[in-house]
Design a protein around this motif. Structure first.
Motif, PDB file in Angstrom:
ATOM      1  N   SER A  65      -8.395  -5.585   2.976  1.00 22.07           N
ATOM      2  CA  SER A  65      -7.869  -6.209   4.201  1.00 22.07           C
ATOM      3  C   SER A  65      -7.654  -5.185   5.295  1.00 22.07           C
ATOM      4  CB  SER A  65      -6.537  -6.898   3.904  1.00 22.07           C
ATOM      5  OG  SER A  65      -6.002  -7.446   5.089  1.00 22.07           O
ATOM      6  N   CYS A  66      -7.990  -5.579   6.485  1.00 20.20           N
ATOM      7  CA  CYS A  66      -7.572  -4.805   7.645  1.00 20.20           C
ATOM      8  C   CYS A  66      -6.069  -5.038   7.847  1.00 20.20           C
ATOM      9  CB  CYS A  66      -8.343  -5.232   8.886  1.00 20.20           C
ATOM     10  SG  CYS A  66      -8.164  -6.972   9.293  1.00 20.20           S
ATOM     11  N   THR A  67      -5.442  -4.117   8.565  1.00 22.83           N
ATOM     12  CA  THR A  67      -4.027  -4.297   8.888  1.00 22.83           C
ATOM     13  C   THR A  67      -3.923  -5.077  10.193  1.00 22.83           C
ATOM     14  OG1 THR A  67      -3.370  -2.263   7.779  1.00 22.83           O
ATOM     15  CG2 THR A  67      -1.900  -3.081   9.496  1.00 22.83           C
ATOM     16  N   TYR A  68      -3.057  -6.047  10.183  1.00 22.39           N
ATOM     17  CA  TYR A  68      -2.875  -6.897  11.367  1.00 22.39           C
ATOM     18  C   TYR A  68      -1.388  -6.907  11.695  1.00 22.39           C
ATOM     19  CZ  TYR A  68      -3.840 -10.856  14.464  1.00 22.39           C
ATOM     20  OH  TYR A  68      -3.999 -11.671  15.562  1.00 22.39           O
ATOM     21  N   ASN A  69      -1.025  -6.284  12.809  1.00 28.17           N
ATOM     22  CA  ASN A  69       0.398  -6.196  13.190  1.00 28.17           C
ATOM     23  C   ASN A  69       1.254  -5.650  12.042  1.00 28.17           C
ATOM     24  OD1 ASN A  69      -0.337  -7.235  15.643  1.00 28.17           O
ATOM     25  ND2 ASN A  69       0.347  -9.326  15.183  1.00 28.17           N
ATOM     26  N   ASN A  70       0.821  -4.518  11.468  1.00 27.78           N
ATOM     27  CA  ASN A  70       1.532  -3.823  10.392  1.00 27.78           C
ATOM     28  C   ASN A  70       1.655  -4.625   9.094  1.00 27.78           C
ATOM     29  OD1 ASN A  70       3.253  -2.598  13.054  1.00 27.78           O
ATOM     30  ND2 ASN A  70       2.423  -1.153  11.558  1.00 27.78           N
ATOM     31  N   LEU A  75      -8.601  -5.980 -11.242  1.00 29.11           N
ATOM     32  CA  LEU A  75      -8.373  -6.058  -9.788  1.00 29.11           C
ATOM     33  C   LEU A  75      -8.460  -4.679  -9.138  1.00 29.11           C
ATOM     34  CD1 LEU A  75      -7.345  -7.644  -7.232  1.00 29.11           C
ATOM     35  CD2 LEU A  75      -5.029  -7.071  -7.989  1.00 29.11           C
ATOM     36  N   GLY A  76      -9.156  -4.613  -8.028  1.00 25.58           N
ATOM     37  CA  GLY A  76      -9.167  -3.423  -7.183  1.00 25.58           C
ATOM     38  C   GLY A  76      -8.792  -3.811  -5.760  1.00 25.58           C
ATOM     39  N   VAL A  77      -8.151  -2.869  -5.020  1.00 28.75           N
ATOM     40  CA  VAL A  77      -7.760  -3.191  -3.641  1.00 28.75           C
ATOM     41  C   VAL A  77      -8.136  -2.039  -2.714  1.00 28.75           C
ATOM     42  CG1 VAL A  77      -5.875  -4.736  -4.293  1.00 28.75           C
ATOM     43  CG2 VAL A  77      -5.390  -2.297  -3.989  1.00 28.75           C
ATOM     44  N   PHE A  78      -8.393  -2.369  -1.477  1.00 29.80           N
ATOM     45  CA  PHE A  78      -8.664  -1.364  -0.453  1.00 29.80           C
ATOM     46  C   PHE A  78      -8.288  -1.954   0.900  1.00 29.80           C
ATOM     47  CE2 PHE A  78     -12.528  -3.024   1.627  1.00 29.80           C
ATOM     48  CZ  PHE A  78     -12.895  -4.029   0.735  1.00 29.80           C
ATOM     49  N   GLY A  79      -8.293  -1.094   1.941  1.00 27.67           N
ATOM     50  CA  GLY A  79      -7.906  -1.648   3.239  1.00 27.67           C
ATOM     51  C   GLY A  79      -8.168  -0.710   4.390  1.00 27.67           C
ATOM     52  N   GLU A  83      -8.564   3.697   1.866  1.00 27.00           N
ATOM     53  CA  GLU A  83      -7.919   3.227   3.099  1.00 27.00           C
ATOM     54  C   GLU A  83      -8.455   4.039   4.272  1.00 27.00           C
ATOM     55  OE1 GLU A  83      -3.650   3.829   3.647  1.00 27.00           O
ATOM     56  OE2 GLU A  83      -3.549   1.812   4.547  1.00 27.00           O
ATOM     57  N   ALA A  84      -9.044   3.359   5.224  1.00 31.98           N
ATOM     58  CA  ALA A  84      -9.620   4.045   6.395  1.00 31.98           C
ATOM     59  C   ALA A  84      -8.677   3.909   7.587  1.00 31.98           C
ATOM     60  CB  ALA A  84     -10.968   3.417   6.740  1.00 31.98           C
ATOM     61  N   LYS A  85      -8.581   4.995   8.369  1.00 27.71           N
ATOM     62  CA  LYS A  85      -7.850   4.899   9.641  1.00 27.71           C
ATOM     63  C   LYS A  85      -8.882   4.583  10.705  1.00 27.71           C
ATOM     64  CE  LYS A  85      -3.676   7.492   8.903  1.00 27.71           C
ATOM     65  NZ  LYS A  85      -2.831   8.633   9.194  1.00 27.71           N
ATOM     66  N   GLY A  86      -8.821   3.385  11.235  1.00 29.11           N
ATOM     67  CA  GLY A  86      -9.860   2.973  12.183  1.00 29.11           C
ATOM     68  C   GLY A  86     -11.169   2.777  11.453  1.00 29.11           C
ATOM     69  N   GLY A  95      -0.191  -0.951   6.627  1.00 23.99           N
ATOM     70  CA  GLY A  95       0.620  -2.047   6.070  1.00 23.99           C
ATOM     71  C   GLY A  95      -0.165  -2.917   5.109  1.00 23.99           C
ATOM     72  N   ALA A  96      -1.457  -3.130   5.392  1.00 24.86           N
ATOM     73  CA  ALA A  96      -2.239  -4.070   4.570  1.00 24.86           C
ATOM     74  C   ALA A  96      -2.387  -3.559   3.137  1.00 24.86           C
ATOM     75  CB  ALA A  96      -3.616  -4.301   5.189  1.00 24.86           C
ATOM     76  N   LEU A  97      -2.801  -2.299   2.985  1.00 26.67           N
ATOM     77  CA  LEU A  97      -3.045  -1.791   1.636  1.00 26.67           C
ATOM     78  C   LEU A  97      -1.739  -1.753   0.835  1.00 26.67           C
ATOM     79  CD1 LEU A  97      -5.118  -0.747  -0.360  1.00 26.67           C
ATOM     80  CD2 LEU A  97      -4.669   1.564   0.460  1.00 26.67           C
ATOM     81  N   LYS A  98      -0.646  -1.404   1.519  1.00 25.39           N
ATOM     82  CA  LYS A  98       0.662  -1.373   0.845  1.00 25.39           C
ATOM     83  C   LYS A  98       0.960  -2.756   0.240  1.00 25.39           C
ATOM     84  CE  LYS A  98       5.409  -0.392   2.024  1.00 25.39           C
ATOM     85  NZ  LYS A  98       6.325  -0.431   3.128  1.00 25.39           N
ATOM     86  N   GLU A  99       0.685  -3.806   1.003  1.00 24.06           N
ATOM     87  CA  GLU A  99       0.949  -5.160   0.500  1.00 24.06           C
ATOM     88  C   GLU A  99      -0.012  -5.531  -0.633  1.00 24.06           C
ATOM     89  OE1 GLU A  99       1.709  -8.402   3.178  1.00 24.06           O
ATOM     90  OE2 GLU A  99       2.364  -7.024   4.753  1.00 24.06           O
ATOM     91  N   LEU A 100      -1.266  -5.113  -0.512  1.00 20.48           N
ATOM     92  CA  LEU A 100      -2.228  -5.413  -1.584  1.00 20.48           C
ATOM     93  C   LEU A 100      -1.847  -4.683  -2.873  1.00 20.48           C
ATOM     94  CD1 LEU A 100      -5.687  -5.396   0.272  1.00 20.48           C
ATOM     95  CD2 LEU A 100      -4.482  -7.373  -0.693  1.00 20.48           C
ATOM     96  N   LYS A 101      -1.360  -3.432  -2.713  1.00 19.43           N
ATOM     97  CA  LYS A 101      -0.933  -2.676  -3.909  1.00 19.43           C
ATOM     98  C   LYS A 101       0.274  -3.348  -4.562  1.00 19.43           C
ATOM     99  CE  LYS A 101      -2.488   2.021  -2.877  1.00 19.43           C
ATOM    100  NZ  LYS A 101      -2.069   3.339  -2.360  1.00 19.43           N
ATOM    101  N   ALA A 102       1.195  -3.836  -3.745  1.00 17.19           N
ATOM    102  CA  ALA A 102       2.385  -4.518  -4.289  1.00 17.19           C
ATOM    103  C   ALA A 102       1.943  -5.773  -5.052  1.00 17.19           C
ATOM    104  CB  ALA A 102       3.339  -4.882  -3.157  1.00 17.19           C
TER     105      ALA A 102
END
Ligand code: FEO
Length: 417
Positions: A318-323, A346-350, A379-382, A357-364
């Motif tokens: 997931s991309c991060t949307y408004n943190n 399950l694997g997660v990325f963002g 996790e990519a910045k931009g 914020g997005a990856l943090k929520e996916l990890k949780a």
């Protein structure tokens, strides 16, 4: 001839209707192939209607009912399930046959009181016109009888099935049902099963899947019955090969997954999508054939759930949307939390975007999911850089390796080595 019913067995008639106009079942789930609301009528010594249909089709339904009864009174309506796609025409029928007796269980009565104001309707009283049945109770139809089995949460708490022992016919309400209207063919030996398989899996995973443990209980309860025909309230009537639908429901309820990976991503400007493509390529390179990528903004939750249920590997990005998580991905994650899916890796990325914020929520979510979780994340910045693609490759490799390991385990157990 004409717009009538279809004989399914001695004294039993199919009088269901097709709905090709409703776009969304329960106003959520797409009905691209429509849906049928099945109803069955007994015309032996007694007459009994097993469930009605959604209110939008009551005109067609009543026409079939009255024509098939041929002027006889209707003695009973058996209410296997109270959801309005089956109880919607109840008062329409009761209006025509005011002396009718309703047959249901304790919960059915509670829900009748919640959904309808029946007391006093055409002289109706629960004391006079409601027959309460429980597990193993029978309804005498004169020259036949129905035995009831309570199947709570398949699909609602009051859900129950009935069985005509003399013919081996199971009236299964939502259980063994499917999306898809019946286009001329009513019976399993008249349809092309290919047309219904995906719609059946989607129906199960969307509507009943969350209650799979209770589906297993219901399947165990009816397992000793000698079932020769299955009559659900949606989809084909199974008269030739009922084992096919019973086995499929067993497989779905036991959450037996297939080898493959479903990657669902949410991406505003294509950066998270690039990461998904890299992960998918890595998995495919390692020989996993069933790899599917879905854009969470485009593909309806209904189809995502069906494939996520089906395949062993699940990767969410997931991309991060408004943190926070991208809203369509947040919706998917909330649904998955409720779905109680099992047997997945399950694997997660963002994408961090400008604040993370997005990856943090996916990890949780991953931590609380109970799935076998892949350690590698990305996790990519931009826009993703070379090092981010390296992380994506690691994630993809780890997922592929887990799946290959499991494949080896299955093979070993099959060969008993
Ligand atoms: Fe087809 Fe749960 O109603």
């Amino acid at each position: 001839m004409g717009y009538l019913s279809v004989a399914i067995n001695k004294n039993w008639h199919y009088i269901g209707v097709n709905d090709r106009e409703t776009r969304l079942f329960e106003n959520i789930w797409p009905l691209e192939n429509g849906v049928s609301y099945n109803s069955y009528l007994y015309t032996g010594e007694k007459t009994a209607l097993l469930d009605t249909v959604k209110i939008n089709k009551s005109g067609n339904f009543v026409e079939k009912l009255q024509t098939t009864l041929g002027g006889r009174p209707l003695d009973y309506i058996v209410i296997h399930h109270m959801e309005p796609d089956h109880s919607g025409s109840l008062t329409t029928v009761m209006d025509i046959y005011p002396d009718i007796k309703l047959v249901g269980n304790k919960k059915t009565r509670e829900f009748l009181e919640n959904y309808f104001n029946l007391e006093g309707f055409n002289g109706f009283s629960y004391e006079k016109n409601f027959i309460e049945v429980g597990d193993g109770d029978k309804l005498d139809l004169g020259d036949s009888e129905l035995t009831f089995y309570l199947t709570p949460m398949v699909h609602w708490p009051e859900s129950m099935v009935s069985f005509e022992e003399s013919s081996g016919t199971l009236f299964s309400q939502d259980a063994f049902g499917s999306f898809g209207s019946l286009s001329g063919a009513i019976f399993d030996d008249e349809i092309n099963w290919e047309f219904y398989l995906d719609d059946t899996v989607r129906y199960y995973t969307n509507i009943i899947g969350k209650f799979s443990q209770l589906v297993k209980n219901a399947l165990a309860k009816i397992a000793p019955l000698e079932i020769k025909m299955v009559c659900p309230v949606h989809g084909p009537v199974w008269r030739t090969n009922p084992k096919r639908i019973i086995n499929l429901y067993n497989q779905l309820a036991n959450q037996e997954t297939e080898e493959g990976v479903v990657i669902v991503y949410g991406s505003m400007y294509g950066n998270t999508e690039k990461m998904a493509e890299t992960i998918a390529r890595t998995i495919a390179e390692r020989g996993i054939k069933n790899v599917k990528i879905y854009d969470v903004s485009k593909t309806h939750l209904s189809y995502l759930l069906a494939d996520l249920w089906r395949y062993e590997g699940v990767i969410l990005g997931s991309c991060t949307y408004n943190n926070a998580l991208f809203p369509p991905m947040a919706n998917l994650v909330t649904t998955l939390k409720n779905q109680k899916m099992k047997n997945h890796t399950l694997g997660v990325f963002g994408s961090y975007s400008w604040g993370g914020g997005a990856l943090k929520e996916l990890k949780a979510f991953a931590e609380s999911s109970g799935y076998d979780v892949i350690e590698a994340t990305a996790e990519a910045k931009g826009a993703p850089k070379e090092e981010d693609f390296v992380d994506c490759v690691k994630l993809g490799k780890e997922m592929a390796d887990r799946i290959i390991e499991k494949r080896a385990g299955v093979l070993a157990s099959l060969l008993n080595v």
